[in-house]
Scaffold this motif. Sequence first.
Motif, PDB file in Angstrom:
ATOM      1  N   ARG A   1       0.808  -1.214   0.000  1.00  0.00           N
ATOM      2  CA  ARG A   1       0.000   0.000   0.000  1.00  0.00           C
ATOM      3  C   ARG A   1       0.843   1.265   0.000  1.00  0.00           C
ATOM      4  O   ARG A   1       0.313   2.368  -0.138  1.00  0.00           O
ATOM      5  N   ARG A   2       2.124   1.130   0.174  1.00  0.00           N
ATOM      6  CA  ARG A   2       2.999   2.284   0.326  1.00  0.00           C
ATOM      7  C   ARG A   2       3.898   2.530  -0.877  1.00  0.00           C
ATOM      8  O   ARG A   2       4.331   3.658  -1.111  1.00  0.00           O
ATOM      9  N   ILE A   3       4.200   1.496  -1.634  1.00  0.00           N
ATOM     10  CA  ILE A   3       5.281   1.582  -2.602  1.00  0.00           C
ATOM     11  C   ILE A   3       5.025   2.623  -3.688  1.00  0.00           C
ATOM     12  O   ILE A   3       5.932   3.368  -4.068  1.00  0.00           O
ATOM     13  N   ASP A   4       3.793   2.718  -4.186  1.00  0.00           N
ATOM     14  CA  ASP A   4       3.522   3.641  -5.289  1.00  0.00           C
ATOM     15  C   ASP A   4       3.505   5.101  -4.851  1.00  0.00           C
ATOM     16  O   ASP A   4       3.555   5.997  -5.698  1.00  0.00           O
ATOM     17  N   SER A   5       3.441   5.343  -3.543  1.00  0.00           N
ATOM     18  CA  SER A   5       3.411   6.730  -3.056  1.00  0.00           C
ATOM     19  C   SER A   5       4.736   7.179  -2.444  1.00  0.00           C
ATOM     20  O   SER A   5       4.821   8.276  -1.899  1.00  0.00           O
ATOM     21  N   ILE A   6       5.771   6.333  -2.506  1.00  0.00           N
ATOM     22  CA  ILE A   6       7.073   6.709  -1.954  1.00  0.00           C
ATOM     23  C   ILE A   6       7.693   7.790  -2.828  1.00  0.00           C
ATOM     24  O   ILE A   6       7.890   7.594  -4.031  1.00  0.00           O
ATOM     25  N   ALA A   7       7.993   8.926  -2.219  1.00  0.00           N
ATOM     26  CA  ALA A   7       8.506  10.069  -2.987  1.00  0.00           C
ATOM     27  C   ALA A   7       9.925   9.824  -3.490  1.00  0.00           C
ATOM     28  O   ALA A   7      10.273  10.215  -4.604  1.00  0.00           O
ATOM     29  N   ASP A   8      10.768   9.197  -2.664  1.00  0.00           N
ATOM     30  CA  ASP A   8      12.170   8.983  -3.022  1.00  0.00           C
ATOM     31  C   ASP A   8      12.530   7.525  -2.742  1.00  0.00           C
ATOM     32  O   ASP A   8      12.970   7.189  -1.634  1.00  0.00           O
ATOM     33  N   PRO A   9      12.335   6.624  -3.710  1.00  0.00           N
ATOM     34  CA  PRO A   9      12.618   5.204  -3.468  1.00  0.00           C
ATOM     35  C   PRO A   9      14.070   4.934  -3.082  1.00  0.00           C
ATOM     36  O   PRO A   9      14.341   4.024  -2.290  1.00  0.00           O
ATOM     37  N   LEU A  10      15.013   5.717  -3.620  1.00  0.00           N
ATOM     38  CA  LEU A  10      16.423   5.504  -3.305  1.00  0.00           C
ATOM     39  C   LEU A  10      16.679   5.729  -1.818  1.00  0.00           C
ATOM     40  O   LEU A  10      17.334   4.932  -1.144  1.00  0.00           O
ATOM     41  N   ARG A  11      16.154   6.809  -1.294  1.00  0.00           N
ATOM     42  CA  ARG A  11      16.311   7.129   0.126  1.00  0.00           C
ATOM     43  C   ARG A  11      15.631   6.074   0.997  1.00  0.00           C
ATOM     44  O   ARG A  11      16.202   5.615   2.002  1.00  0.00           O
ATOM     45  N   PHE A  12      14.426   5.682   0.601  1.00  0.00           N
ATOM     46  CA  PHE A  12      13.684   4.683   1.368  1.00  0.00           C
ATOM     47  C   PHE A  12      14.422   3.348   1.381  1.00  0.00           C
ATOM     48  O   PHE A  12      14.523   2.687   2.424  1.00  0.00           O
TER      49      PHE A  12
END
Length: 485
Positions: free
Chosen positions: A284-295
């Motif tokens: 439920r979170r992956i498509d709304s992550i603003a910065d995948p690299l940081r996450f």
Amino acid sequence: MSRIPRSVFFLLFTVSGFAGLIYESIWSHYLKLFLGHAAYAQTLVLALFMGGMAIGSWLCSRWSGAWGNLLRGYALAEALIGLAALAFHPVFVAATDAAYASILPALGGEIPATLFKWTLAGLLILPQSVLLGMTFPLMSAGLIRRYPTAPGESLAMLYFTNSFGASIGVLASGFVMIEKLGLPGTVQSAGALNLALATAVWLLARGTEEPMRARPRTGRDSEGAAPFRFFLTVALLTGAASFVFEIGWIRMLSLVLGSSTHSFELMLSAFILGLACGGYWLRRRIDSIADPLRFLGIVLVTMGLLALATLPLYGEMFGLMQAVMNALAKTETGYTLFLFSSHAIALAIMFPATFCAGITLPLITYSLLRGGHGEESIGAVYSANTLGSILGVFAAAHIGMSFLGLKGLIAAGAAIDAGLGLVLLWRVAEGRRLRMGAAGLSLACFAAVLAGVHLDAYKMASGVFRRGDLYSASDATLLFHRDGK
């Protein structure tokens, strides 16, 4: 846009994971009958199972973009796996009978005979392993083509459902199916599941799909090309670290839970269940992550530190198992409760870090899709991660365990993940305070564990799972202890 709910395909992919882990277990049982040693069979099956999956996923990354209906390609792969499973027992019997009756006596020496036996064993399972490696990329890319609005959620849910099915398949084959159906019945039941699954997906996968096209790249070292190779390297290294943990944890826990087949299956199920739950949490979170690299950097640092934390936690598991053994009666009900307690102990060690590991593969793949690398990135990431797993297994079992010991092996795997996470955080343009804080916390944790945690050789030699006894320096003499294969 397909009118069929995605949840139908998620459910079907759970069945695929269930059957896939049955094969890994069953092949080990079959091949040890031919090779003559369970350890040889397990080593060969693991190498070919993971190696074949890496080949299959790599082939998908190269060719699947030109296929018009990936879900029907997936159905075809499942059908071939099922047919191979139905034929496996008679083919195995015929091949081994011919080997013993005429081929092995004619070879005239131990080395040629050994090479022939390992080659034949490999040929029996490698084709199916390649097909198994094609299933995740084909199903993932096919679903994303048909449901393009939330690609990250599709990736995470498919990773969850396949891993969850696998964790159940390990337990079902080891505790129920082999006893009730025997080896031939178990492998043929899995094959029937694959054929039913193939039929269902074929009927549901009507129509055409629009391929995801990668953005044009201007050259080998263009801005788009470098992150692709970088993320594949991250996938490979974190896959290696995860299987370093698995080898180390299984060795550690075998001294708490025992080294029986059932204990191994409980440990493997706990490891895979952690991966599944990580994917489920991410969905439920992956498509709304603003910065995948940081996450991803934060997740990797967290995973490394949680894996490191299993070293101080490990010492407490002996006392817990002693309490379990002293509380349970030696009856059938008592043994059932012992198995549940053993699974809980395995989860206590494995689950936190593997939960993070279950986040990494969908997140790396989603980052490349979001970066415009196209659906080839799905198979490429899966292949790199699987190749890393193979390297991790062999590095841990044949090098790390002997030269670093259990403590050093787990710490080395944790350092790989934490180090990868710090590298990712350093690539982020902003967040200096986060980078410095993560680096400082990592250094402090590693210093504390390496200097302050010592695995108790007396507890490890106690065999607490047998009678509930724990030894100490005051009531026992330790003559020799060395970590190794």
